[in-house]
Motif scaffolding. Sequence first.
Motif, mmCIF file in Angstrom:
data_model
loop_
_atom_site.group_PDB
_atom_site.id
_atom_site.type_symbol
_atom_site.label_atom_id
_atom_site.label_comp_id
_atom_site.label_asym_id
_atom_site.label_seq_id
_atom_site.Cartn_x
_atom_site.Cartn_y
_atom_site.Cartn_z
ATOM 1 N N GLU A 1 34.431 40.325 22.163
ATOM 2 C CA GLU A 1 33.235 39.861 21.432
ATOM 3 C C GLU A 1 33.136 38.329 21.396
ATOM 4 N N TRP B 1 25.833 38.791 25.415
ATOM 5 C CA TRP B 1 25.264 39.799 24.514
ATOM 6 C C TRP B 1 23.905 40.262 25.030
ATOM 7 N N ASP C 1 22.385 46.380 18.599
ATOM 8 C CA ASP C 1 23.609 45.619 18.350
ATOM 9 C C ASP C 1 24.828 46.547 18.302
ATOM 10 N N PHE D 1 30.485 36.925 23.655
ATOM 11 C CA PHE D 1 29.071 37.310 23.496
ATOM 12 C C PHE D 1 28.084 36.159 23.627
#
Lengths: 284, 284
Positions: free
Chosen positions: B135, B103, B121, B138
């Motif tokens: 995801e 991330w 974000d 991340f």
Amino acid sequence: MSEFIKLENVTFDYSAEEQNGQHHEAIKNLSLSIEKGSFVAIIGHNGSGKSTLAKLFNGILVPTNGRVTVDGMDTSNEDLIFDVRRRVGMVFQNPDNQIVATTVEEDVAFAPENLGVEPSEIRHRVDQALESVKMSEYKEHSPSQLSGGQKQRVAIAGIIAMQPECIIFDESTAMLDPQGRKEVLETILKLKERGMTVILITHYMNEAVNADRVVVMNGGSIEMDGNPREVFSQVEKLREIELDVPQVTDLAYRLRRDGFELPEGLLFEEETIGALMKLFERGK
Amino acid sequence: MSKLTLENVSYVYSPDTPFEKEALSNVSIEFKENRITGIIGHTGSGKSTVAQLLNGLLKSTSGRVLLDGQDIFEKGSDVSKVRFRVGLVFQYPEYQLFEETVWRDIAFGPSNMKLDPNEIDRRVRSAASFAGVDEELFEKSPFELSGGQKRRVAIAGIMAMEPDIIVLDEPAAGLDPRGRDEIFNGIKKWRDSHNSTVILISHSMEDMALYADDIIVMKDGKVLTSGTVDQVFQRVDVIKQSGLDIPQITAVTEELTKRGLIDGNGIYTVDKAYEKILEALKER
């Protein structure tokens, strides 16, 4: 031809190496033997186990279960590992990670020096190795000034100077431009002609078509195994495991499906042009 | 309208030294909005120099680079702003990952743009979905990922800056067929939803035939030919002259056309070749 590398019911589990508790069987109960002097291409998408397989061939990895032997020597026997690696050399993907010395000839001399070869013999081997990859004129150059294809040829010369019986190319052309790829492939074909056992791990189908035998890996197991024509004629099956087939093979496959008489498993431009011309003539 | 323009650009490396080399010589190119333009050429053709001129990493020796009609090096203009608008993905971008988590690596670009945390974000999630980064990854370290995953994280990092123009230097180099398709399809989706200008640097005519709208063929620092993919493939001789390989299927259809068996100049897909050959076989 005699058996050179033999895998018997080999399983390889990375969790045993990394001890992170995750089970990941990269190779599952696989048996395979590679004949002396043969040229075997191993294809498969990333994660299919093809690079793990390559590392099992010369004892960089040893099987979690089962047995790998090279010329009869068990790769899990630590007393034999240097003999195994001397017989089976490996050329990796990134040309920049394999060069250690400041001149081309010193780089090629590195491996035989480590093997304790006599200096006069080293000289002889280095010259020969550079000659066979057509890099003699660069022997005093700094490797940093070479193109990617030239660097890979130097890396190959370094392996040749060890006088192995087999060379494994682990995606050695993946980072090269088309010209560099051509240079390396030509070098590989020449080695094979001279009797070297060649194992080529690749995802370029136009390289694999030059091999005597194509092994298709999928999910840690052998999915297909045969000569290039046998393997590539199975267009549907290859697509299922997300591999490409050569464009002419695809074309011939579709025309055959429509009932046109074409030989199965066409791989090269010239033969396809020839076969299509015959098809046109026949109708006249 | 031209989004990004090279106007009579020349670039000389190491001027006034014995190593002086003209990498680009009086090149003019227009990159249009909402198009994917492929720049192809052999190693040393100048294509990577073009990439670095487009976002001001290199400053042309003569000529101008115009973004929306404005000279990016005009007095008073801020080149760092240009870099936010023209995102450049280098070759093998996976070697440039450095953050502790996936991330944070993707968020690095937008964070430098001083956006608010919610917007950062949102951008990270959106870019990740286009680039094909799950995801679930991340919170992982980028260094735990596979090569293909790392490549996608690096591409997502540039997409997260939401530049008007994205330049990718060999984004599929070294990937297997599946990895290649995933990356190019992600780039296409990105273009479609952002109306952005995409520039791909490549040496594969085959990939560009499938994924680009327009093609610019470069040789020795000059533009050899340019146009839509269809237009450029009408000039197979010029492509060959540039030292690039033409797709296998093009070689076959050009030969059959030359022999008067089919009417098939400029074919670059198996679909089209199959259609043309079938048509000709039926008419015979």
